[in-house]
Write an enzyme that holds these catalytic residues in place. Structure first.
Site, PDB file in Angstrom:
ATOM      1  N   LYS A  56       0.689  -0.661  -0.404  1.00 30.50           N
ATOM      2  CA  LYS A  56      -0.074   0.131   0.084  1.00 30.50           C
ATOM      3  C   LYS A  56       0.471   1.395   0.081  1.00 30.50           C
ATOM      4  CE  LYS A  56      -3.397  -2.545   2.052  1.00 30.50           C
ATOM      5  NZ  LYS A  56      -4.337  -2.987   2.584  1.00 30.50           N
ATOM      6  N   GLN A 100      -5.334  -1.468   9.924  1.00 33.98           N
ATOM      7  CA  GLN A 100      -5.401  -3.053   8.956  1.00 33.98           C
ATOM      8  C   GLN A 100      -5.534  -4.417   9.680  1.00 33.98           C
ATOM      9  OE1 GLN A 100      -3.187  -3.376   6.399  1.00 33.98           O
ATOM     10  NE2 GLN A 100      -3.788  -5.624   5.885  1.00 33.98           N
ATOM     11  N   ASP A 123     -11.690   2.247   3.566  1.00 30.62           N
ATOM     12  CA  ASP A 123     -11.810   0.603   3.458  1.00 30.62           C
ATOM     13  C   ASP A 123     -12.678   0.384   2.773  1.00 30.62           C
ATOM     14  OD1 ASP A 123      -9.694  -1.208   3.348  1.00 30.62           O
ATOM     15  OD2 ASP A 123      -9.705  -1.266   5.512  1.00 30.62           O
TER      16      ASP A 123
HETATM   17  N1  GUN Z   1      -6.701  -7.211   5.944  1.00 28.11           N
HETATM   18  C1  GUN Z   1      -7.261  -8.137   4.910  1.00 28.11           C
HETATM   19  N2  GUN Z   1      -7.511  -7.343   4.159  1.00 28.11           N
HETATM   20  C2  GUN Z   1      -7.470  -5.850   4.556  1.00 28.11           C
HETATM   21  C3  GUN Z   1      -7.784  -4.521   4.027  1.00 28.11           C
HETATM   22  O1  GUN Z   1      -8.877  -4.477   2.551  1.00 28.11           O
HETATM   23  N3  GUN Z   1      -8.502  -3.611   4.847  1.00 28.11           N
HETATM   24  C4  GUN Z   1      -8.310  -3.871   5.417  1.00 28.11           C
HETATM   25  N4  GUN Z   1      -8.034  -3.053   6.880  1.00 28.11           N
HETATM   26  N5  GUN Z   1      -8.022  -5.008   6.998  1.00 28.11           N
HETATM   27  C5  GUN Z   1      -7.426  -6.243   5.782  1.00 28.11           C
END
Ligand code: GUN
Length: 285
Positions: A56, A100, A123
Site C-alpha cells: 500500500k 489493518q 476501506d
Molecule cells: N486485512 C486483509 N485485507 C484487508 C483490507 O482490505 N483492509 C484491512 N484494513 N485489513 C485487511
C-alpha cells in the site's frame, strides 16, 4: 491441453489506471494545494499484514500521495487505538484511514469501525458505507470487491444479465462483491461452506469469484467451459510459492479468462485503496 485463457492481470490494469486516472487526479488536487494523505494503523507483527501494508505504501508513493503507517505493539489498549482514530478524524490534513485487520482479540473491530469517520473510511468497512453500498448509493466502496468488479469490466466483460457465482460470504469480500454485482444487474448466487451442492450452483456460471481461503479449492471439474474466474485467495505453498483459491493450471484449460495469483486481485485492492483516498481528498477539500 492447448487452451490459452485470457489472463486478467490486475497488476497491469492497476499500473495502467495509475497513469491514466490516479496521477492526473493527484496533480489536479496538488494545483489546489491539496496533498492526499492516508494513515494506516498497524497493530502487532502479523507477517501478512506487514507485507500488505508495504504494498500500500509503495503504490501510494507511485501515485504521489502521502502514506504513513502508525505502528503499535500487540498489547496496545483498545482505548488508545480509538483515541488515535478520533485524532485522525479531527485532522484536516488526513483524508483516509484504515486499520489493518486482523486485530488482537482484546480490540473490538466493531468499536474501531464505528469510530472511523465514514468520509475518511477508505476501506469502506464502516456501517455507513456498507449501508450505502447495499443501497447502490455513492460511497467509499470496500477495496477488494470494488477492485474485482473493475478488473472484470476492464477485461471487457459486462456484468449485466450474467450469472455470477460468488464462493465465500465474508463481510470484506463475499457479501459486498455479491451486492456490487447485483447492483450491476447480474444474477448472483452466493455459496459458502454450508451450501449443499456448490458444483450444481456453478453449472450455469458465466463469472466465478472465489474467496474461501482454501488453497486450490476450485477444481477444473467444477468450472463450466468458457467461464471467467476471479481468484481472491492467496496462500504460501509448502514449496514456498504463492497460490490462490483456484487450481490455476487445471482451471485455465476451461476458463475463458482467469486472474492469476499473485498479480491478480491483490494489486486491484491496493489500487482501489489509493483511488478511495484520492476520492476522499476530493470530497473533503
Ligand atoms: N486485512 C486483509 N485485507 C484487508 C483490507 O482490505 N483492509 C484491512 N484494513 N485489513 C485487511
Amino acid at each position: 491441453m492447448n487452451h490459452q485463457p485470457h489472463i486478467i492481470s490486475g497488476r497491469d490494469i492497476a499500473t495502467r489506471l495509475l497513469e491514466e486516472e490516479l496521477i492526473p487526479k493527484v496533480n489536479k488536487l496538488n494545483k489546489k494545494n491539496v496533498q492526499p494523505k492516508l494513515v494506516v494503523i498497524l497493530v502487532g507483527d502479523h507477517a501478512a499484514s506487514a507485507s500488505y501494508v508495504r504494498q500500500k505504501e509503495k503504490f501510494a508513493d507511485k501515485a504521489g500521495i502521502l502514506a504513513e503507517t502508525w505502528r503499535y505493539d500487540a498489547d496496545v489498549s483498545e482505548a488508545k487505538i480509538l483515541e488515535e482514530i478520533e485524532c485522525i478524524n479531527a485532522d484536516d490534513s488526513i483524508h483516509g484511514v484504515i486499520v489493518q485487520l486482523p486485530l488482537p482479540d482484546h480490540i473490538s473491530v466493531e468499536k474501531v469501525l464505528n469510530t472511523i469517520d465514514p468520509n475518511k473510511d477508505v476501506d469502506g468497512f464502516t456501517p455507513t458505507n456498507v449501508g450505502r453500498l447495499f443501497l447502490g448509493e455513492p460511497c467509499l466502496q470496500c477495496c477488494t470487491p470494488k477492485g474485482i468488479i473493475r478488473m472484470i469490466e476492464e477485461s471487457g466483460e459486462d456484468l449485466m444479465g450474467k450469472n455470477v457465482v460468488v464462493i465465500g460470504r465474508s463481510n470484506i469480500v463475499g457479501k459486498p462483491v455479491s451486492i456490487l454485482a447485483l447492483n450491476k444487474r447480474a444474477t448472483v448466487t452466493t455459496c459458502h461452506s454450508r451450501t449443499k451442492d456448490i458444483d450444481k450452483m456453478l453449472e450455469d456460471a458465466d463469472i466465478i469469484i472465489v474467496a474461501v481461503g482454501i488453497p486450490k479449492f476450485l477444481k477444473a471439474e467444477s468450472v463450466p467451459e468458457g467461464a471467467v474466474v476471479i481468484d481472491v485467495g492467496i496462500h504460501r505453498t509448502e514449496e514456498g510459492k504463492l497460490c490462490g483459491d483456484v487450481d490455476f493450471e487445471a482451471v485455465s484449460e476451461k476458463a475463458k479468462a482467469i486472474s492469476p495469483v499473485p498479480g491478480g486481485v491483490g494489486p486491484m485492492t491496493v489500487f482501489c485503496l489509493i483511488e478511495n483516498t484520492i476520492e476522499a481528498a476530493e470530497q473533503l477539500s
